[in-house]
Design an enzyme around this catalytic site. Structure first.
Site, PDB file in Angstrom:
ATOM      1  CG  ASP A  33      79.660  52.425  24.053  1.00  0.00           C
ATOM      2  OD1 ASP A  33      80.646  51.890  24.589  1.00  0.00           O
ATOM      3  OD2 ASP A  33      78.845  51.803  23.333  1.00  0.00           O
ATOM      4  CG  ASP A 178      78.875  46.596  23.252  1.00  0.00           C
ATOM      5  OD1 ASP A 178      78.225  47.592  22.866  1.00  0.00           O
ATOM      6  OD2 ASP A 178      79.818  46.670  24.063  1.00  0.00           O
TER       7      ASP A 178
END
Ligand code: DX5
Ligand code: ZN
Length: 220
Positions: A33, A178
């Protein structure tokens, strides 16, 4: 379903051991991320580069890079060096259609799979025109920017709508969800049409990685 573990919540101390434990627990991908402090408030650029360097030396598990950045091209170039399985860019980061198509083409030319991510408030129809050129749609089930949030239920309908469109148009694009995913909502995501789920907090908070990974993958 396949499982991509978000390394956002991995603690620095004994992170190598954590990565080994996650690999042994059977994760399919490591989800990186990357946040630049502009597209989203947090800045994880330093720690994500450090973790990706470790991962690249200690494991063969493929890397699933999620770019939450404003100035996209430099990050595409710096993460291609790690030869990830895929690089996902945000639809909302593109100034126009040409810029987004340019990123897609550049990533594919480097033999890397490409994904487009859409925020909870972005309608799936906004990306229909790009589907023939990409491998994955990363449907954000939380507002991007941090881990540990609750899944936004309205996003499940988006997954169903996308799955329907892919089927009707014979498109082979993976759907990845997600944010806020745990053993209680993984089944619903699979039924909605997800091929891959990303989880961070629900795995990092569990005391048995193998068990939680098995539950999140929702074997048939
Ligand atoms: C949020 C990230 C997600 C998040 C997932 O911006 O894209 O990958 O870290 O973590 P959890 O599972 O904690 O929501
Ligand atoms: Zn992510």
């Amino acid at each position: 379903m396949e499982l991509s573990v978000s390394i956002l919540s991995v603690k620095k101390e004994n992170c190598i051991q954590t990565f080994y434990n996650l690999e042994t627990a059977g994760v399919d991908y490591f989800h990186i991320d990357v946040m630049d402090g502009e597209f989203v408030e947090n800045d994880t650029t330093k720690i994500m580069t450090e973790y990706t360097e470790y991962l690249n030396t200690i494991t063969n598990i493929p890397l699933d890079v999620h770019l939450m950045v404003k100035d996209v091209m430099p990050y595409i170039k710096s993460y291609l060096i790690f030869e990830p399985r895929s690089i996902t860019v945000h639809y909302e980061a593109a100034k126009n259609k040409e810029e987004l198509l340019g990123w897609i083409q550049y990533i594919k030319e480097q033999n890397c799979k490409v994904g487009i991510s859409i925020k909870p408030n972005t309608a799936v129809k906004e990306i229909f025109e790009f589907l023939p050129y990409i491998h994955t749609v990363l449907v954000m089930t939380v507002e991007p920017g941090k881990g540990g949030q609750k899944l936004i239920p309205e996003t499940i309908a988006k997954i169903k709508e996308l799955k329907k469109y892919l089927k009707e148009n014979h498109l082979e694009v993976e759907i990845e969800a997600d944010g806020g995913i745990n053993e209680n909502n993984a089944n619903g995501l699979k039924e909605a049409g997800c091929d891959i789920v990303v989880a961070g907090t629900s795995i990092m908070n569990s005391d048995d990685y193998k068990e939680i990974v098995r539950k999140l993958k929702v074997k048939d």
